[in-house]
Design a protein around this motif. Structure first.
Motif, PDB file in Angstrom:
ATOM      1  N   MET A 137       0.901  -1.115  -0.104  1.00 48.78           N
ATOM      2  CA  MET A 137       0.113   0.163   0.122  1.00 48.78           C
ATOM      3  C   MET A 137       0.775   1.489   0.060  1.00 48.78           C
ATOM      4  O   MET A 137       0.672   2.308   0.689  1.00 48.78           O
ATOM      5  N   ALA A 138       1.942   1.480  -0.916  1.00 45.30           N
ATOM      6  CA  ALA A 138       2.743   2.627  -1.088  1.00 45.30           C
ATOM      7  C   ALA A 138       3.255   3.155   0.290  1.00 45.30           C
ATOM      8  O   ALA A 138       3.676   4.304   0.555  1.00 45.30           O
ATOM      9  N   TYR A 139       3.695   1.903   1.084  1.00 43.06           N
ATOM     10  CA  TYR A 139       4.437   2.350   2.202  1.00 43.06           C
ATOM     11  C   TYR A 139       5.570   3.205   2.202  1.00 43.06           C
ATOM     12  O   TYR A 139       6.345   2.662   1.161  1.00 43.06           O
ATOM     13  N   PRO A 140       6.034   4.208   2.870  1.00 43.31           N
ATOM     14  CA  PRO A 140       5.691   4.485   4.258  1.00 43.31           C
ATOM     15  C   PRO A 140       4.503   5.579   3.775  1.00 43.31           C
ATOM     16  O   PRO A 140       4.114   6.297   4.851  1.00 43.31           O
ATOM     17  N   ASP A 141       4.323   6.220   2.702  1.00 43.21           N
ATOM     18  CA  ASP A 141       3.618   7.378   2.431  1.00 43.21           C
ATOM     19  C   ASP A 141       2.008   7.372   2.720  1.00 43.21           C
ATOM     20  O   ASP A 141       1.543   8.459   3.288  1.00 43.21           O
ATOM     21  N   LEU A 142       1.411   6.389   2.615  1.00 43.33           N
ATOM     22  CA  LEU A 142      -0.092   6.261   2.937  1.00 43.33           C
ATOM     23  C   LEU A 142      -0.889   7.532   2.704  1.00 43.33           C
ATOM     24  O   LEU A 142      -1.392   8.118   3.348  1.00 43.33           O
ATOM     25  N   ARG A 143      -0.620   7.937   1.219  1.00 45.63           N
ATOM     26  CA  ARG A 143      -1.423   8.829   0.711  1.00 45.63           C
ATOM     27  C   ARG A 143      -1.866   8.265  -0.747  1.00 45.63           C
ATOM     28  O   ARG A 143      -0.953   7.546  -1.265  1.00 45.63           O
ATOM     29  N   SER A 144      -2.916   8.739  -1.130  1.00 45.37           N
ATOM     30  CA  SER A 144      -3.411   8.534  -2.467  1.00 45.37           C
ATOM     31  C   SER A 144      -2.356   8.700  -3.534  1.00 45.37           C
ATOM     32  O   SER A 144      -1.704   9.785  -3.359  1.00 45.37           O
ATOM     33  N   ILE A 145      -2.174   7.895  -4.353  1.00 47.12           N
ATOM     34  CA  ILE A 145      -1.008   7.849  -5.461  1.00 47.12           C
ATOM     35  C   ILE A 145      -1.443   9.048  -6.604  1.00 47.12           C
ATOM     36  O   ILE A 145      -0.677   9.461  -7.355  1.00 47.12           O
ATOM     37  N   VAL A 146      -2.692   9.756  -6.438  1.00 49.04           N
ATOM     38  CA  VAL A 146      -2.960  11.043  -7.135  1.00 49.04           C
ATOM     39  C   VAL A 146      -2.891  12.110  -6.227  1.00 49.04           C
ATOM     40  O   VAL A 146      -3.854  12.969  -6.451  1.00 49.04           O
ATOM     41  N   SER A 147      -2.300  11.978  -4.984  1.00 47.01           N
ATOM     42  CA  SER A 147      -2.421  13.144  -4.269  1.00 47.01           C
ATOM     43  C   SER A 147      -1.980  14.330  -4.710  1.00 47.01           C
ATOM     44  O   SER A 147      -2.361  15.477  -4.012  1.00 47.01           O
ATOM     45  N   GLN A 148      -1.301  14.525  -5.823  1.00 46.66           N
ATOM     46  CA  GLN A 148      -0.946  15.813  -6.114  1.00 46.66           C
ATOM     47  C   GLN A 148      -2.225  16.796  -6.799  1.00 46.66           C
ATOM     48  O   GLN A 148      -1.966  17.805  -6.977  1.00 46.66           O
ATOM     49  N   TYR A 149      -3.043  15.945  -7.041  1.00 52.12           N
ATOM     50  CA  TYR A 149      -4.342  16.641  -7.368  1.00 52.12           C
ATOM     51  C   TYR A 149      -4.978  17.255  -5.883  1.00 52.12           C
ATOM     52  O   TYR A 149      -6.043  16.530  -5.648  1.00 52.12           O
ATOM     53  N   SER A 150      -4.894  18.118  -5.369  1.00 55.53           N
ATOM     54  CA  SER A 150      -5.119  18.433  -3.947  1.00 55.53           C
ATOM     55  C   SER A 150      -5.890  19.709  -3.855  1.00 55.53           C
ATOM     56  O   SER A 150      -6.417  20.005  -2.863  1.00 55.53           O
ATOM     57  N   ARG A 151      -6.056  20.642  -4.962  1.00 51.18           N
ATOM     58  CA  ARG A 151      -6.786  21.922  -4.802  1.00 51.18           C
ATOM     59  C   ARG A 151      -8.257  21.465  -5.433  1.00 51.18           C
ATOM     60  O   ARG A 151      -8.048  21.322  -6.510  1.00 51.18           O
ATOM     61  N   VAL A 152      -9.049  21.829  -4.616  1.00 54.98           N
ATOM     62  CA  VAL A 152     -10.483  21.699  -5.181  1.00 54.98           C
ATOM     63  C   VAL A 152     -11.056  22.779  -5.618  1.00 54.98           C
ATOM     64  O   VAL A 152     -11.282  23.855  -4.951  1.00 54.98           O
ATOM     65  N   LEU A 153     -11.698  22.772  -6.815  1.00 53.44           N
ATOM     66  CA  LEU A 153     -12.650  23.739  -7.288  1.00 53.44           C
ATOM     67  C   LEU A 153     -13.988  23.662  -6.897  1.00 53.44           C
ATOM     68  O   LEU A 153     -14.703  24.631  -6.721  1.00 53.44           O
ATOM     69  N   THR A 154     -14.510  22.348  -7.024  1.00 54.85           N
ATOM     70  CA  THR A 154     -15.918  22.222  -6.626  1.00 54.85           C
ATOM     71  C   THR A 154     -16.177  20.937  -5.734  1.00 54.85           C
ATOM     72  O   THR A 154     -15.424  20.162  -6.116  1.00 54.85           O
ATOM     73  N   LEU A 155     -17.098  20.949  -4.825  1.00 55.57           N
ATOM     74  CA  LEU A 155     -17.538  19.924  -3.953  1.00 55.57           C
ATOM     75  C   LEU A 155     -18.915  19.689  -3.910  1.00 55.57           C
ATOM     76  O   LEU A 155     -19.621  20.918  -3.809  1.00 55.57           O
ATOM     77  N   GLU A 156     -19.474  18.433  -4.478  1.00 54.52           N
ATOM     78  CA  GLU A 156     -21.028  18.536  -4.482  1.00 54.52           C
ATOM     79  C   GLU A 156     -21.454  16.868  -3.897  1.00 54.52           C
ATOM     80  O   GLU A 156     -20.787  16.219  -4.232  1.00 54.52           O
ATOM     81  N   ASP A 157     -22.484  17.015  -2.973  1.00 52.16           N
ATOM     82  CA  ASP A 157     -23.038  15.671  -2.668  1.00 52.16           C
ATOM     83  C   ASP A 157     -23.712  15.121  -3.897  1.00 52.16           C
ATOM     84  O   ASP A 157     -23.939  15.710  -4.868  1.00 52.16           O
ATOM     85  N   ASP A 158     -24.166  13.837  -3.656  1.00 56.52           N
ATOM     86  CA  ASP A 158     -24.648  13.020  -4.635  1.00 56.52           C
ATOM     87  C   ASP A 158     -26.140  13.882  -5.253  1.00 56.52           C
ATOM     88  O   ASP A 158     -26.512  13.823  -6.498  1.00 56.52           O
ATOM     89  N   PHE A 159     -26.814  14.355  -4.168  1.00 54.78           N
ATOM     90  CA  PHE A 159     -28.230  14.969  -4.378  1.00 54.78           C
ATOM     91  C   PHE A 159     -27.809  16.145  -5.245  1.00 54.78           C
ATOM     92  O   PHE A 159     -28.436  16.333  -6.351  1.00 54.78           O
TER      93      PHE A 159
END
Length: 420
Positions: free
Chosen positions: A129-151
């Protein structure tokens, strides 16, 4: 000749800096709106929230885009200052999002590449599991423009879910993605979401009918519903795609949810001020510290708040951090002009205002973030008892964190452009 040489050198430096900033359109800066086509969509369950610094962690969906060896690794993210958040079909603040909510987002690279995990080269190492970093392997995409729930995600697209089957004792439902306009199946959305899903239910699932709470027994085959998921990533390895936490079974219940969240957001923004990005500042020579600033309003601000911005309206502006925390100082100005632009960049509402200030503040600089509120007659500034202390950096920061970006006031100068 020496002056001309200096001008040419400065012009070359400016061109180099501009080229450096635009060299990768996937990068989103706090000071500028990003390229609309370069964001990367991710969805996952919200497992950590730090609402003061607007940071959090998602457990990304097991949607087939990430190798199974890297499932469920934490994906750290930071909200951009102009990011739009939607909950129950209406605008929301970051603190409105409950833990466990399944969210859809658009993510960008940070200005320094942020944090990146390189996948191991061997299958044996991958099993660690990518030890020892324990972060998503796409973690460089970290700045969020929008977040929305399923609804919000499906309501905005004019979609819903039609119940086609109920499991034994209503332990699960089979749903099909359909258009709210005509009830026809949606099969070409191309967003990676399955058009038919089996969803788990339990007695903790909230059923909304009209303005009341209903029960699992009120679900019926043929109903077109909106729903919110949780535990979607863990159930995705089984035959069920997620656990339903909320189901809205009729249009009346959905409209009630939208209106309630909208009023929560409007009330909060009137109390705290809504964000804006300074595009330009103009000094007035010979008039002391007077000047003009042009501010862009981010997308996601409710229309009722923007409609109140009219010429000759007074505004109070607070210079703030990209996390929207401030120092308590503010400036009072008046709106000179409100303009709307066509085809605004991602994150931009299309509305810009030009304000006149008789005393410009240090924080009123191009690229900086502000909070603003319409000035109430006979009331000067914001009542001190009405301001959340955890959002204030002055006089003492009441909450201390060991993670997160350094405040703008304490940062070193911007990194120089790479040499050509």
């Amino acid at each position: 000749m020496r002056v001309l040489t200096l001008i040419a050198a400065c012009s070359g430096l400016i061109a180099t800096v501009c080229a450096w900033e635009a060299s990768d359109p996937r990068i989103a800066l706090d000071s500028a709106f990003p390229d609309a086509k370069s964001g990367r969509p991710f969805a996952g369950e919200l497992i950590l929230v730090e609402h003061v610094t607007r940071r959090g962690i998602l457990r990304l969906d097991r949607d087939g885009t990430i190798n199974k060896y890297f499932w469920d690794l934490p994906h750290h993210f930071q909200m951009l200052p102009y990011a739009a958040i939607y909950l129950h079909g209406a605008s929301a603040s970051f603190e409105d999002l409950p833990l466990g909510t399944h969210l859809h987002g658009i993510f960008y690279l940070g200005p320094e590449g942020d944090f990146q995990v390189k996948p191991p080269e061997t299958g044996y190492d991958a099993s660690k599991m990518a030890y020892p970093d324990l972060r998503s392997i796409v973690s460089q995409y970290s700045r969020v423009l929008t977040l929305e729930d399923d609804f919000s995600y499906h309501q905005k697209r004019g979609e819903g879910w039609k119940i086609t089957a109920l499991g034994q004792e209503n332990s699960n439902i089979t749903v099909e993605r359909v258009s709210l306009a005509d009830g026809l199946a949606v099969k070409d959305a191309k967003d990676g979401i399955k058009s038919t899903q089996v969803l788990h239910l339990d007695r903790g699932t909230r059923i909304w009918k009209g303005r009341e709470i209903a029960a699992l027994e009120d679900l019926a085959v043929g109903q077109v519903v909106q729903l919110n998921l949780t535990w979607a990533t863990l159930y995705a390895s089984m035959k069920e795609e997620g656990l339903c936490r909320d189901i809205w079974i009729d249009p009346a219940s959905r409209e009630a949810a939208i209106n309630q969240q909208r009023q929560i957001y409007i009330a909060q923004q009137k109390r705290l001020g809504f964000p804006g990005i300074i595009l330009k500042t103009e000094s007035l020579p010979g008039q002391g510290s007077s000047g003009y600033i042009t501010v862009a309003l981010p997308a996601g601000i409710e229309a009722e708040l923007m409609d109140a911005l009219k010429p000759k309206t007074g505004l109070d502006l607070w210079p703030v951090e990209p996390s929207l925390r401030n120092w308590g100082s503010y400036g009072s100005g008046g709106i000179e002009e409100v303009t709307r632009i066509e085809n605004p960049p991602a994150g931009h509402s299309g509305v810009q205002i030009r304000l006149r200030f008789y005393e410009m503040l240090e924080g009123f600089r191009a690229g900086r973030t502000v909070r603003m509120m319409v000035r109430v007659p006979n009331v000067k500034g914001r009542p001190s008892e009405d301001y959340p202390r955890e959002l204030s950096l002055y006089p003492n920061d009441t909450r201390i964190f060991h993670v997160g970006p350094t405040p703008v006031a304490g940062r070193e100068k911007e990194p120089e452009a790479p040499k050509q």
